[in-house]
Design a protein around this motif. Structure first.
Motif, short mmCIF file in Angstrom:
data_model
loop_
_atom_site.label_atom_id
_atom_site.label_comp_id
_atom_site.label_asym_id
_atom_site.label_seq_id
_atom_site.Cartn_x
_atom_site.Cartn_y
_atom_site.Cartn_z
N GLY A 146 -0.50 11.17 -18.48
CA GLY A 146 -0.32 12.59 -18.45
C GLY A 146 -1.39 13.36 -17.59
O GLY A 146 -2.60 13.13 -18.09
N LEU A 147 -1.34 14.18 -16.66
CA LEU A 147 -2.16 14.91 -16.04
C LEU A 147 -2.02 16.44 -16.55
O LEU A 147 -1.00 16.94 -16.62
N ILE A 148 -3.15 16.79 -16.95
CA ILE A 148 -3.28 18.39 -17.35
C ILE A 148 -4.00 18.92 -16.31
O ILE A 148 -5.07 18.83 -16.20
N GLY A 149 -2.96 19.51 -15.31
CA GLY A 149 -3.42 20.13 -14.14
C GLY A 149 -3.01 18.93 -12.97
O GLY A 149 -3.52 17.88 -12.88
N ALA A 150 -2.23 19.72 -11.81
CA ALA A 150 -1.52 18.94 -10.91
C ALA A 150 -1.95 19.64 -9.60
O ALA A 150 -1.08 19.84 -8.75
N GLY A 151 -3.14 20.28 -9.54
CA GLY A 151 -3.51 20.86 -8.32
C GLY A 151 -4.11 19.69 -7.14
O GLY A 151 -3.41 18.49 -6.94
N ASN A 152 -4.98 20.19 -6.31
CA ASN A 152 -5.46 19.18 -5.32
C ASN A 152 -6.00 17.95 -5.96
O ASN A 152 -5.31 16.73 -5.51
N ILE A 153 -7.07 17.93 -7.06
CA ILE A 153 -7.37 16.57 -7.46
C ILE A 153 -6.51 15.88 -8.27
O ILE A 153 -6.15 14.64 -8.09
N GLY A 154 -5.50 16.66 -9.13
CA GLY A 154 -4.65 16.24 -9.86
C GLY A 154 -3.63 15.45 -8.96
O GLY A 154 -3.27 14.22 -9.57
N SER A 155 -3.16 15.96 -8.10
CA SER A 155 -2.09 15.43 -7.15
C SER A 155 -2.96 14.00 -6.62
O SER A 155 -1.92 13.08 -6.49
N ILE A 156 -4.14 14.07 -6.29
CA ILE A 156 -4.47 12.69 -5.81
C ILE A 156 -4.73 11.69 -6.86
O ILE A 156 -4.34 10.53 -6.37
N VAL A 157 -4.79 11.97 -8.17
CA VAL A 157 -4.91 11.12 -9.31
C VAL A 157 -3.35 10.46 -9.32
O VAL A 157 -3.31 9.37 -9.64
N ALA A 158 -2.70 11.36 -9.25
CA ALA A 158 -1.00 10.96 -9.45
C ALA A 158 -0.54 9.93 -8.41
O ALA A 158 -0.05 8.84 -8.54
N SER A 159 -1.08 10.12 -7.30
CA SER A 159 -0.99 9.24 -6.15
C SER A 159 -1.30 7.94 -6.11
O SER A 159 -0.92 6.90 -6.27
N ARG A 160 -2.68 7.88 -6.62
CA ARG A 160 -3.36 6.53 -6.96
C ARG A 160 -2.78 6.10 -8.37
O ARG A 160 -2.57 4.62 -8.29
N ALA A 161 -2.54 6.66 -9.08
CA ALA A 161 -1.54 5.96 -10.38
C ALA A 161 -0.48 5.42 -10.01
O ALA A 161 0.02 4.28 -10.62
N GLN A 162 0.24 5.92 -9.16
CA GLN A 162 1.58 5.60 -8.83
C GLN A 162 1.39 4.16 -8.21
O GLN A 162 2.48 3.27 -8.25
N GLY A 163 0.41 4.17 -7.45
CA GLY A 163 -0.10 2.78 -6.59
C GLY A 163 -0.27 1.83 -7.54
O GLY A 163 -0.17 0.56 -7.38
N LEU A 164 -0.69 2.33 -8.96
CA LEU A 164 -1.04 1.32 -9.94
C LEU A 164 0.28 1.04 -10.87
O LEU A 164 0.36 0.29 -11.75
N LYS A 165 1.33 1.39 -10.34
CA LYS A 165 2.93 1.39 -11.10
C LYS A 165 2.70 2.08 -12.42
O LYS A 165 3.37 1.69 -13.18
N MET A 166 2.13 3.13 -12.43
CA MET A 166 2.38 4.29 -13.68
C MET A 166 3.24 4.94 -13.49
O MET A 166 3.67 5.57 -12.31
N LYS A 167 3.78 5.43 -14.51
CA LYS A 167 4.53 6.62 -14.71
C LYS A 167 3.80 7.98 -14.98
O LYS A 167 3.05 7.83 -15.78
N VAL A 168 4.17 8.87 -14.12
CA VAL A 168 3.09 9.95 -14.24
C VAL A 168 3.99 11.33 -14.66
O VAL A 168 5.07 11.58 -13.85
N ILE A 169 3.38 11.90 -15.75
CA ILE A 169 3.81 13.31 -16.15
C ILE A 169 2.86 14.43 -15.87
O ILE A 169 1.77 13.91 -16.20
N ALA A 170 3.15 15.62 -15.79
CA ALA A 170 2.27 16.64 -15.53
C ALA A 170 2.50 17.94 -16.08
O ALA A 170 3.66 18.22 -16.21
N PHE A 171 1.63 18.27 -16.80
CA PHE A 171 1.46 19.69 -17.39
C PHE A 171 0.81 20.78 -16.31
O PHE A 171 -0.42 20.72 -16.46
N ASP A 172 1.45 21.61 -15.79
CA ASP A 172 0.48 22.73 -15.15
C ASP A 172 1.60 23.87 -14.97
O ASP A 172 2.64 23.75 -14.32
N PRO A 173 1.22 25.20 -15.29
CA PRO A 173 2.12 26.17 -15.32
C PRO A 173 2.41 26.68 -13.97
O PRO A 173 3.39 27.41 -13.66
#
Length: 527
Positions: A146-173
């Motif tokens: 779960g990402l709290i914040g999906a801006g520049n850094i959060g989007s990079i974390v999402a990409s890396r986590a997807q490479g680890l075969k994780m499911k990514v959900i995000a909260f960002d208004p």
């Protein structure tokens, strides 16, 4: 003509000094000085390049009689008094993207260390204990991040986590559905994220809205066994509540690179089970330090030599001719944007900015930037009229600009419409005397009010005696009312009360106002 003089007061890559010189500046590298030494020296310089060690206080700025620009090699500018710098005419810049990859990678590293208890296992192994059966980690494959914040850094974390075969959900208004699809993440509300995430990482600045976003109440909503990583800002987590959750096992582990008070020589979390920490190392890689140093040198020298403005936190991009004409309109636009940002509930999907009458003859881009800056300021401590449009685009927010040169009830008008999950919200304002920002419409109810300082917004059923009850409530709490503004749709219908007060309104007073008969909404505002 003499060259601009720049002081580099914190340690940074030596190539930064070379860039200043190549771009036409004289540069001195003098690090490790006391505040008194900096105050004695700073009057000789046009530019100041810093990292986190130098504190640019009111006293430093008062002594900086020639200073034109401050450049922070990095993101955070907590060590700079930006409002006072603005009042002194000093531009403040940062380098928001130079260490994004480094910080994102540190968050992933902390998550992996937490999942496999690597620090503790390493320590015990080196003690000769060989604790092969003492540690049982978890896989990250197939887990929900779960990402709290999906801006520049959060989007990079999402990409890396997807490479680890994780499911990514995000909260960002400010994350649009389209941008979420592009990132390959599922956009969710905060409560959903808390209930579903196996791992939670935070990637948001510290603002009034995000302070203790993982409060005791929200930590209690998390899935049992959750693991939490914070490499963003201290203060996003209630540290005492997190300690309690670690002790009772509800939170299986936590990894922090940042703390509410730094340097963290003592902390309630120290010694907690399954807790690991680092001393604010998120940006500490060779590549990141080189990047931010070179960027700040390029930005400062460009401003001092050519007048170019990049990543400024307190200055819009304006020509010398436009600035005087646009200044009052931008002040109005920012206040209206701030009002919408504080009152609009639900995810912001689209925003329409309409200028009418004389405002339609002006450059609308700075007005749009001012609206977006005001709108998003409660979610970001670095947003301004320069970078707000970029942040809106990054979040996938649809922004529409509309010009209407006809004159309506007012000779000039700025109207803002936002589409949220809760429906459309509209506010409008004008200038009185060609310079005084004034609200004239809020959510379809006509009301004339200044937007300044601490304010109280109430929606209630129009009924006799209500104003007296609110006045008595504030009076009993020792809160002085500055101005009082009223509006209503119709007699006995929905009414709006907007008043200014001389101090911040305590939570218990807001709750008491909520409990008054006929009250629908109560909100403390700040401008």
């Amino acid at each position: 003509m003499s060259k601009p003089r720049v002081l580099i007061s914190d340690k940074m890559d030596p190539n930064a000094a070379r860039i200043f010189e190549e771009n036409g500046c004289d540069v001195d590298v003098i690090t490790g000085e006391t505040p008194e030494q900096l105050i004695a020296r700073i009057g000789d310089y046009d530019g100041l390049a810093i990292r986190s060690s130098t504190k640019v206080t009111k006293e430093v700025l008062d002594a900086a009689t020639n200073l034109k620009v401050i450049g922070r090699a990095g993101i955070g500018v907590d060590n700079v008094d930006i409002p006072y710098a603005s009042s002194k005419g000093v531009v403040v810049m940062n380098t928001p993207f130079g260490n994004s990859i480094t910080t994102a990678e540190h968050a992933i590293a902390m998550m992996m260390a937490l999942a496999r208890q690597i620090p503790e296992a390493n320590a015990q192994t080196q003690q000769g204990l060989w604790p092969k059966n003492g540690f049982m980690g978890v896989e990250v494959t197939g887990k929900t991040l779960g990402l709290i914040g999906a801006g520049n850094i959060g989007s990079i974390v999402a990409s890396r986590a997807q490479g680890l075969k994780m499911k990514v959900i995000a909260f960002d208004p400010f994350l649009s559905a389209e941008r979420a699809v592009e990132m390959g993440v599922e956009k969710v509300e905060l409560d959903q994220l808390l209930a579903r995430a196996d791992f939670i990482t935070l990637h948001t600045p510290l603002t009034a809205e995000t302070k203790n976003i993982l409060s005791a109440e929200n930590l209690a909503k998390t899935k049992k066994g959750v693991r939490i990583v914070n490499c963003a800002r201290g203060g996003l987590i209630d540290e005492a509540a997190l300690r309690e959750m670690l002790d009772n096992g509800h939170v299986a582990g936590a990894a922090l690179d940042v703390f509410a008070v730094e340097p963290a020589k003592e902390n309630v979390l120290f010694g907690a089970p399954n807790f690991i920490c680092t001393p604010h190392l998120g940006a500490s890689t060779t590549e990141a330090q080189v990047n931010v140093a070179l960027q700040v040198a390029e930005q400062l020298s460009d401003y001092l030599v050519n007048g170019g403005v990049t990543n400024a936190l307190n200055m819009p991009s304006l020509s010398a001719e436009e600035a005087p004409k646009l200044k009052p309109y931008m002040a109005l636009a920012e206040k209206l944007g701030s009002l919408v940002g504080q009152l609009a509930h639900g995810n912001l999907k689209r925003i329409g900015i309409e200028v009418e009458g004389h405002a339609a003859t002006l450059n609308i881009k700075p007005i749009t930037g001012a609206v977006l800056a005001g709108l998003m300021r409660r979610y970001s401590d670095t947003v301004n009229m320069v970078n707000a449009p970029f942040i809106a685009k990054e979040r996938g927010m649809e922004v529409r600009e509309i010009r209407n040169e006809r004159e309506g009830a007012y000779s000039t008008l700025i109207r803002i419409k936002v589409d949220t999950d809760a429906g459309e919200r509209t506010v409008a304002g004008t200038l009185f005397g060609k310079s005084q920002p004034r609200l004239v419409d809020i959510f379809g109810i006509g009301i004339e009010a200044d937007l300044d300082g601490n304010m109280l917004y109430i929606v209630n059923e129009d009924a006799p005696g209500f104003i007296g009850r609110i006045g008595s409530l504030l009076g009993e709490a020792g809160i002085n009312i500055g101005t009082f503004h009223l509006g209503r749709r119709e007699t006995g219908g929905e009414a709006v009360l907007l008043l200014s007060v001389d101090q911040e309104i305590p939570q218990e007073v807001l709750k008491a106002a909520c409990d008054c008969p006929g009250v629908k909404t109560v909100k403390a505002l700040s401008f």
